[in-house]
Scaffold this active site. Structure first.
Site, short mmCIF file in Angstrom:
data_model
loop_
_atom_site.label_atom_id
_atom_site.label_comp_id
_atom_site.label_asym_id
_atom_site.label_seq_id
_atom_site.Cartn_x
_atom_site.Cartn_y
_atom_site.Cartn_z
N LYS A 276 6.79 -9.59 -50.00
CA LYS A 276 6.65 -8.29 -49.31
C LYS A 276 7.97 -7.54 -49.24
O LYS A 276 8.03 -6.34 -49.50
CB LYS A 276 6.12 -8.50 -47.89
CG LYS A 276 4.72 -9.04 -47.78
CD LYS A 276 4.22 -9.04 -46.34
CE LYS A 276 4.99 -9.96 -45.41
NZ LYS A 276 4.86 -11.39 -45.76
N HIS B 240 0.70 -19.04 -41.87
CA HIS B 240 0.43 -18.72 -40.47
C HIS B 240 -0.88 -19.32 -39.96
O HIS B 240 -1.54 -18.75 -39.09
CB HIS B 240 0.41 -17.19 -40.25
CG HIS B 240 1.70 -16.51 -40.58
ND1 HIS B 240 2.88 -16.80 -39.92
CD2 HIS B 240 1.99 -15.56 -41.51
CE1 HIS B 240 3.84 -16.04 -40.43
NE2 HIS B 240 3.33 -15.29 -41.38
N ASN C 138 7.87 -4.33 -41.07
CA ASN C 138 8.15 -5.74 -40.78
C ASN C 138 9.54 -6.16 -41.24
O ASN C 138 9.95 -7.29 -41.02
CB ASN C 138 7.07 -6.61 -41.45
CG ASN C 138 7.03 -8.02 -40.89
OD1 ASN C 138 6.99 -8.22 -39.69
ND2 ASN C 138 7.03 -9.01 -41.78
#
Length: 459
Positions: free
Chosen positions: A119, A189, A142
């Site tokens: 990302k 996650h 982010n």
């Protein structure tokens, strides 16, 4: 969204929480910030908020804190199923995240990029391409700057290129990117999302509000990612390292090409990409799609890619000491990212693994460990789990700390070897974040580079 004189609660005193609180206060809201961590864990944040008239609660959430709020803004690190939030929703209170708040006020188009890995590199590169193409551009989300902090100087012509995480996407309502990119979806996650399906669903929310004049950019080499094509109303563009696509970016005969309704055009040679690893070819293909959809010329795109420098903490070259190369990939916080890091080097790797476990299966590393890794040095809270799952694949050294792992690797490594920090874990057991972990790695390596500090190699 009218904020003047509204009661707003911001949950979480992280970077985005503080930025949200200041943004809300500046627009006339009556703002309270609440964080479960004790006051001593915060530095300048609390005085800054108090100076601006924001009420601050630390060390836990009061029984009445969540009651009677007109709006609750949740930081990404706060689980959406936390009991106070569940109760607030049951009472009809609006609960959103910082990325949703920013999207409601940002005046220009938004490009949103998500994925399990890549990302930050893809977002940074796409931002540079869009800017080079002549668009006023801001980059954040982010990474780096919270999205809410990008609004102040933005105009309707300003393009926001945002990295967005699954945690941020859990709390969207109206968030609608002009271009939404999903790079890949691999297990990550799971300590928070519980199942891979729930994690994938969170990623897919990036398309939730898109319409027919928007664009969805998807990795055709990732089955989960490609499957998202059925979950968006936007025009789908694919990218692939392994096959030609009808619409999007792909490779052929050592070249990167882009195809749309206007035909096919060559962008650049794959060999001109300055970043290591096949995964970075994918990151470049995604950025090529973004640039092309924003009207950037092949010349602008190729020149920007050629000049692009690796992002800090992402397979970042640090130093060569006695013929041993040291690489910092502290951002490799899940197993798939570690696989990509290992695959970037043919052999002779000394690999540092460990940190805070995220519910990962480390046994999937074993084939690569056998083929390319001389020694694994385990650190942190996940060390015992990692050791049990990779036992027999390669030599294991229980190092406990990052400092110890680097120094032991420096002793064992020979000229031509690679020392690689790609930990496959979060950093929060021993470090504040992955950036701090990466900085410590570089600091210790720098100490080793001084003649007195370099350990003698084994005879």
């Amino acid at each position: 969204m009218e904020l003047n004189n509204k009661r707003v609660l911001v949950v979480g005193l992280g970077k985005s929480g503080v930025a949200s609180a200041l943004f809300l206060k500046a627009r006339g809201a009556r703002v309270t910030v609440s964080d479960s961590k004790p006051q001593e864990q915060f530095g300048d944040e609390i005085p800054t908020l108090l100076d601006h008239g924001v009420a601050v609660e630390t060390g836990g959430h009061g029984e009445r804190t969540f009651q009677g709020q007109d709006l609750i803004v949740v930081s990404p690190g706060v689980p959406v199923d936390a009991p106070p939030l569940v109760q607030a929703r049951a009472l009809g209170e609006t609960v959103i995240g910082e990325i949703e708040l920013a999207a409601r006020f940002f005046p220009g188009p938004i490009i949103a990029i998500t994925g399990s890995n890549g990302k930050t590199t893809s977002t940074t590169l796409a931002g540079e391409i869009v800017a080079a193409g002549g668009h006023p551009t801001v980059v954040g989300g982010n990474i780096g700057t919270p999205a809410i902090s990008l609004i102040e100087n933005a105009t309707p012509q300003t393009v926001a290129v945002l990295e967005v995480s699954s945690f941020q996407l859990e709390t969207i309502q109206m968030f609608r990117p002009k271009i939404a990119v999903v790079l890949n979806v691999t297990p990550d996650h799971l300590d928070r999302h519980r199942t891979f399906a729930a994690y994938a669903d969170a990623k897919a929310r990036i398309f939730e509000n898109q319409q027919g004049d928007d664009f969805a950019v998807l990795n055709a080499d990732d089955p989960t990612c490609e499957g998202f094509a059925t979950r968006t109303r936007a025009q789908v563009f694919l990218f692939s390292r392994t096959k030609e696509v009808k619409q999007g970016a792909y490779t052929r005969d050592g070249r990167i090409l882009f195809r749309d309704a206007g035909g096919q055009r060559e962008i650049m040679l794959i060999s001109e990409i300055p970043l290591k690893g096949a995964h970075n070819v994918e990151n470049c293909l995604a950025a090529v799609c973004v640039g092309s959809l924003m009207g950037c010329s092949p010349e602008v795109i190729s020149q920007t890619v050629r000049n692009f420098k690796a992002v800090e903490h992402r397979l970042e070259y640090v130093a060569t000491i006695r013929g041993v190369e040291y690489y910092n990939d502290s951002k490799a916080t899940n197993v798939d990212a570690t696989i990509k890091a290992i695959e970037s080097f043919p052999a002779n790797i000394h690999l540092i693994l460990g940190g805070k476990d995220k519910g990962s299966d480390y046994s999937v590393l074993n084939d690569l460990l056998r083929a390319r890794v001389k020694t694994v040095y385990t650190i942190g809270a996940a060390a015992a789990k990692i050791e049990s799952q990779i036992q027999g694949a390669t030599k294991i050294v229980h190092a406990e700390t990052l400092d110890s792992a680097i120094k032991r690797a420096a002793i064992e490594a020979q000229a031509g070897d690679i020392v690689l920090l790609a930990p496959a874990c979060a950093s929060f057991d021993q470090f504040k974040n992955y950036e701090q972990r990466g900085r410590v790695f570089k600091e210790v390596v720098k100490e080793l580079s001084t003649a007195a500090a370099v350990p003698e190699p084994q005879k």
